[in-house]
Design a protein around this motif. Structure first.
Motif, PDB file in Angstrom:
ATOM      1  N   SER A  19       3.764  13.721   3.155  1.00 43.73           N
ATOM      2  CA  SER A  19       2.649  13.694   4.105  1.00 43.73           C
ATOM      3  C   SER A  19       2.616  12.426   4.954  1.00 43.73           C
ATOM      4  O   SER A  19       1.820  12.331   5.891  1.00 43.73           O
ATOM      5  CB  SER A  19       1.323  13.830   3.337  1.00 43.73           C
ATOM      6  OG  SER A  19       1.172  12.749   2.415  1.00 43.73           O
ATOM      7  N   GLN A  20       3.476  11.449   4.650  1.00 40.92           N
ATOM      8  CA  GLN A  20       3.436  10.183   5.370  1.00 40.92           C
ATOM      9  C   GLN A  20       4.117  10.294   6.728  1.00 40.92           C
ATOM     10  O   GLN A  20       5.071  11.057   6.906  1.00 40.92           O
ATOM     11  CB  GLN A  20       4.118   9.077   4.554  1.00 40.92           C
ATOM     12  CG  GLN A  20       3.313   8.588   3.363  1.00 40.92           C
ATOM     13  CD  GLN A  20       3.391   9.525   2.168  1.00 40.92           C
ATOM     14  OE1 GLN A  20       4.308  10.326   2.071  1.00 40.92           O
ATOM     15  NE2 GLN A  20       2.424   9.429   1.268  1.00 40.92           N
ATOM     16  N   LYS A  21       3.644   9.506   7.677  1.00 34.88           N
ATOM     17  CA  LYS A  21       4.198   9.512   9.037  1.00 34.88           C
ATOM     18  C   LYS A  21       5.431   8.629   9.143  1.00 34.88           C
ATOM     19  O   LYS A  21       6.357   8.939   9.893  1.00 34.88           O
ATOM     20  CB  LYS A  21       3.133   9.050  10.038  1.00 34.88           C
ATOM     21  CG  LYS A  21       3.615   9.002  11.486  1.00 34.88           C
ATOM     22  CD  LYS A  21       2.521   8.523  12.424  1.00 34.88           C
ATOM     23  CE  LYS A  21       3.022   8.457  13.864  1.00 34.88           C
ATOM     24  NZ  LYS A  21       1.974   7.971  14.802  1.00 34.88           N
ATOM     25  N   TYR A  22       5.438   7.506   8.410  1.00 35.47           N
ATOM     26  CA  TYR A  22       6.515   6.526   8.531  1.00 35.47           C
ATOM     27  C   TYR A  22       7.375   6.493   7.277  1.00 35.47           C
ATOM     28  O   TYR A  22       6.906   6.769   6.166  1.00 35.47           O
ATOM     29  CB  TYR A  22       5.947   5.117   8.781  1.00 35.47           C
ATOM     30  CG  TYR A  22       5.256   4.963  10.116  1.00 35.47           C
ATOM     31  CD1 TYR A  22       5.977   4.700  11.278  1.00 35.47           C
ATOM     32  CD2 TYR A  22       3.869   5.081  10.216  1.00 35.47           C
ATOM     33  CE1 TYR A  22       5.342   4.558  12.498  1.00 35.47           C
ATOM     34  CE2 TYR A  22       3.218   4.927  11.434  1.00 35.47           C
ATOM     35  CZ  TYR A  22       3.967   4.674  12.564  1.00 35.47           C
ATOM     36  OH  TYR A  22       3.341   4.536  13.782  1.00 35.47           O
ATOM     37  N   VAL A  23       8.629   6.111   7.464  1.00 40.03           N
ATOM     38  CA  VAL A  23       9.572   5.914   6.360  1.00 40.03           C
ATOM     39  C   VAL A  23      10.048   4.465   6.383  1.00 40.03           C
ATOM     40  O   VAL A  23      10.491   3.962   7.428  1.00 40.03           O
ATOM     41  CB  VAL A  23      10.788   6.855   6.485  1.00 40.03           C
ATOM     42  CG1 VAL A  23      11.859   6.487   5.455  1.00 40.03           C
ATOM     43  CG2 VAL A  23      10.371   8.298   6.297  1.00 40.03           C
TER      44      VAL A  23
ATOM     45  N   ALA B  55       2.674   5.815 -11.440  1.00 38.28           N
ATOM     46  CA  ALA B  55       2.557   7.022 -12.273  1.00 38.28           C
ATOM     47  C   ALA B  55       1.273   7.733 -11.857  1.00 38.28           C
ATOM     48  O   ALA B  55       0.209   7.558 -12.452  1.00 38.28           O
ATOM     49  CB  ALA B  55       2.540   6.647 -13.755  1.00 38.28           C
ATOM     50  N   ARG B  56       1.371   8.544 -10.784  1.00 32.70           N
ATOM     51  CA  ARG B  56       0.194   9.120 -10.136  1.00 32.70           C
ATOM     52  C   ARG B  56       0.231  10.647 -10.151  1.00 32.70           C
ATOM     53  O   ARG B  56       1.298  11.252 -10.228  1.00 32.70           O
ATOM     54  CB  ARG B  56       0.119   8.639  -8.676  1.00 32.70           C
ATOM     55  CG  ARG B  56      -0.080   7.128  -8.544  1.00 32.70           C
ATOM     56  CD  ARG B  56       0.110   6.668  -7.104  1.00 32.70           C
ATOM     57  NE  ARG B  56      -0.262   5.260  -6.965  1.00 32.70           N
ATOM     58  CZ  ARG B  56      -1.461   4.851  -6.599  1.00 32.70           C
ATOM     59  NH1 ARG B  56      -2.402   5.737  -6.328  1.00 32.70           N
ATOM     60  NH2 ARG B  56      -1.736   3.566  -6.500  1.00 32.70           N
ATOM     61  N   ARG B  57      -0.953  11.235 -10.023  1.00 34.03           N
ATOM     62  CA  ARG B  57      -1.027  12.689  -9.908  1.00 34.03           C
ATOM     63  C   ARG B  57      -0.493  13.144  -8.558  1.00 34.03           C
ATOM     64  O   ARG B  57       0.172  14.174  -8.453  1.00 34.03           O
ATOM     65  CB  ARG B  57      -2.479  13.144 -10.098  1.00 34.03           C
ATOM     66  CG  ARG B  57      -2.672  14.647  -9.933  1.00 34.03           C
ATOM     67  CD  ARG B  57      -4.079  15.067 -10.311  1.00 34.03           C
ATOM     68  NE  ARG B  57      -4.346  14.841 -11.728  1.00 34.03           N
ATOM     69  CZ  ARG B  57      -5.512  15.109 -12.316  1.00 34.03           C
ATOM     70  NH1 ARG B  57      -6.516  15.598 -11.593  1.00 34.03           N
ATOM     71  NH2 ARG B  57      -5.692  14.866 -13.596  1.00 34.03           N
ATOM     72  N   HIS B  58      -0.810  12.411  -7.500  1.00 32.45           N
ATOM     73  CA  HIS B  58      -0.317  12.711  -6.160  1.00 32.45           C
ATOM     74  C   HIS B  58       0.594  11.573  -5.704  1.00 32.45           C
ATOM     75  O   HIS B  58       0.274  10.400  -5.884  1.00 32.45           O
ATOM     76  CB  HIS B  58      -1.475  12.889  -5.187  1.00 32.45           C
ATOM     77  CG  HIS B  58      -2.436  13.961  -5.592  1.00 32.45           C
ATOM     78  ND1 HIS B  58      -2.110  15.302  -5.582  1.00 32.45           N
ATOM     79  CD2 HIS B  58      -3.714  13.883  -6.053  1.00 32.45           C
ATOM     80  CE1 HIS B  58      -3.149  16.012  -5.995  1.00 32.45           C
ATOM     81  NE2 HIS B  58      -4.138  15.182  -6.293  1.00 32.45           N
ATOM     82  N   ASP B  59       1.694  11.944  -5.088  1.00 32.85           N
ATOM     83  CA  ASP B  59       2.724  10.965  -4.698  1.00 32.85           C
ATOM     84  C   ASP B  59       3.220  10.239  -5.948  1.00 32.85           C
ATOM     85  O   ASP B  59       3.363  10.829  -6.995  1.00 32.85           O
ATOM     86  CB  ASP B  59       2.190   9.998  -3.631  1.00 32.85           C
ATOM     87  CG  ASP B  59       1.961  10.697  -2.295  1.00 32.85           C
ATOM     88  OD1 ASP B  59       2.651  11.695  -2.032  1.00 32.85           O
ATOM     89  OD2 ASP B  59       1.104  10.241  -1.519  1.00 32.85           O
TER      90      ASP B  59
ATOM     91  N   GLY C 208       0.780  -1.223   0.000  1.00 38.18           N
ATOM     92  CA  GLY C 208       0.000   0.000   0.000  1.00 38.18           C
ATOM     93  C   GLY C 208       0.814   1.276   0.000  1.00 38.18           C
ATOM     94  O   GLY C 208       0.260   2.372   0.186  1.00 38.18           O
ATOM     95  N   ILE C 209       2.121   1.189  -0.207  1.00 37.93           N
ATOM     96  CA  ILE C 209       2.967   2.384  -0.249  1.00 37.93           C
ATOM     97  C   ILE C 209       2.855   3.022  -1.623  1.00 37.93           C
ATOM     98  O   ILE C 209       3.147   2.394  -2.637  1.00 37.93           O
ATOM     99  CB  ILE C 209       4.430   2.019   0.064  1.00 37.93           C
ATOM    100  CG1 ILE C 209       4.541   1.476   1.490  1.00 37.93           C
ATOM    101  CG2 ILE C 209       5.344   3.226  -0.109  1.00 37.93           C
ATOM    102  CD1 ILE C 209       5.921   0.981   1.869  1.00 37.93           C
ATOM    103  N   GLN C 210       2.420   4.277  -1.643  1.00 39.80           N
ATOM    104  CA  GLN C 210       2.174   4.970  -2.909  1.00 39.80           C
ATOM    105  C   GLN C 210       3.152   6.110  -3.167  1.00 39.80           C
ATOM    106  O   GLN C 210       3.068   6.776  -4.200  1.00 39.80           O
ATOM    107  CB  GLN C 210       0.742   5.515  -2.927  1.00 39.80           C
ATOM    108  CG  GLN C 210      -0.311   4.418  -2.811  1.00 39.80           C
ATOM    109  CD  GLN C 210      -1.720   4.975  -2.764  1.00 39.80           C
ATOM    110  OE1 GLN C 210      -1.921   6.183  -2.776  1.00 39.80           O
ATOM    111  NE2 GLN C 210      -2.702   4.089  -2.698  1.00 39.80           N
TER     112      GLN C 210
END
Length: 364
Positions: free
Chosen positions: A110-114, A73-77, A45-47
């Motif tokens: 915007s993600q909390k985790y890496v 290949a996304r508009r966001h992320d 689920g990582i985008q």
């Protein structure tokens, strides 16, 4: 967010990485090594995935392109390329400078985790289970490891853990032994810890993220280890690359990696199916699309577009894309890089534990 670090040591596999990085090595007929880490991230689920580019990025860029084949290949992320700084900007060696010069990318996400991973390991993992383990243990950093089944040469990170998974010792060693707990170069942490680690380590003269950011500051973090009990191969030498490809011919390994719930994605090339002519004899081999087989192939892996002419015998070998093996030749324990031509009646044979390597575009 996911980060794949392509700054890895290739000193033991230079024959195959003269013009490419380890992570873009062709593997198992149609894949590249980076596909395994990237696909595992996407399946979890990582985008938002950043690729820390090496000094020679062309092969990686050609393979990943826009990330469309991984639904990135996304508009966001989506998929981001994070280039290394120019030498004149930083003469310091190691991968830490690359992370430091791309800090704004991490801070603005915007993600909390890496989730930080290398790209030279072969595995198929659902990282959601790792995230649950990380949250349940209240860890600052969670690292993924496997238990080695045999001795192996090559620099690896070995750990010792308590029964609950708490890391008690972590060190880089030149070899691993049967039963060693070996890091898979996969680390999960909150973004704030990751950013602080990079900034502090670099500004205090550090060069290597693992050594200066984690190992030397291990006492400052609450580090836990999560065991992956499935198939793992670390491709850091010619011998390990050859062995990992040969492992794929085992049905149990093939099914675990490619036939489970989580697929391994790669760059799609639409080619015709394999053509097996009347004289073809194929046993326990992996043959990719576009190949033409007139000879004998046994315990071998053939990539896309390979031609095996009549009278040829190929055994225990890896033949990469667009190679042409002409009449009455014999290949055993051989790795042929791309676009190699083996002319008529040539015999090539390597050792079982160390194959003969034919470089890209060579005619023999």
């Amino acid at each position: 967010m996911g980060i794949i670090n392509l700054q890895e040591d290739n000193s033991l596999i230079r024959e195959l990485t003269d013009r490419r990085v380890v992570e873009s090595l062709p593997f198992a007929g149609r894949y590249r090594l980076i596909d395994f880490a990237l696909s595992s991230m996407v399946n979890s689920g990582i985008q938002n995935v950043g690729i820390m580019l090496p000094d020679k990025p062309r092969s990686v860029l050609d393979h990943l392109r826009s990330g469309k084949d991984w639904d990135l290949a996304r508009r966001h992320d989506g998929l981001f390329y994070l280039p290394a700084p120019h030498d004149e900007e930083s003469r310091r060696r190691g991968d830490l400078k690359n992370f430091y010069y791309n800090l704004d990318f991490f801070e603005h996400s915007s993600q909390k985790y890496v989730l930080l991973a290398g790209g030279s390991f072969v595995y198929n993992i659902n990282f959601n289970e790792l995230l649950r383990f990380h949250q349940n243990t209240n860890a600052d950093i969670t690292m993924v490891y496997y238990t080695a089944a045999q001795e192996a040469a090559g620099r690896s990170t070995v750990i010792e853990t308590a029964e609950n998974g708490l890391v008690e010792d972590i060190a880089e060693k030149p070899a691993i032994y049967d039963g060693s707990k070996v890091s898979m170069n996969v680390f999960l942490m909150e973004k704030r810890i990751f950013v602080e680690m990079i900034r502090y380590s670099y500004e205090h003269g550090g060069q290597d993220l693992l050594l200066d950011g984690i190992i030397r500051r291990a006492d400052e973090y609450n580090i836990y280890a999560y065991e992956h009990d499935g198939y793992v191969a670390h491709v850091d030498s010619t011998a390990s690359y050859y062995k990992a490809n040969m492992d794929i011919l085992e049905p149990s390994v093939w099914e675990e990696l490619f036939m489970g719930e989580n697929s391994i994605y790669t760059k799609v090339k639409d080619e015709v199916p394999v053509q097996y002519k009347d004289t073809a004899v194929v046993k326990n081999s992996l043959i990719a699309n576009g190949c033409i087989i007139r000879g004998e192939v046994e315990n071998s892996i053939l990539f896309r577009g390979v031609t095996i002419e009549e009278g040829v015998k190929v055994k225990n070998s890896i033949i990469m894309q667009k190679c042409d093996v002409q009449e009455n030749s014999l290949l055993e324990n051989v790795i042929c890089d791309k676009n190699v031509v083996i002319t008529k009646e040539k015999w090539l044979k390597g050792a079982q534990n160390y194959p003969l390597i034919v470089a890209k575009n060579v005619v023999i």
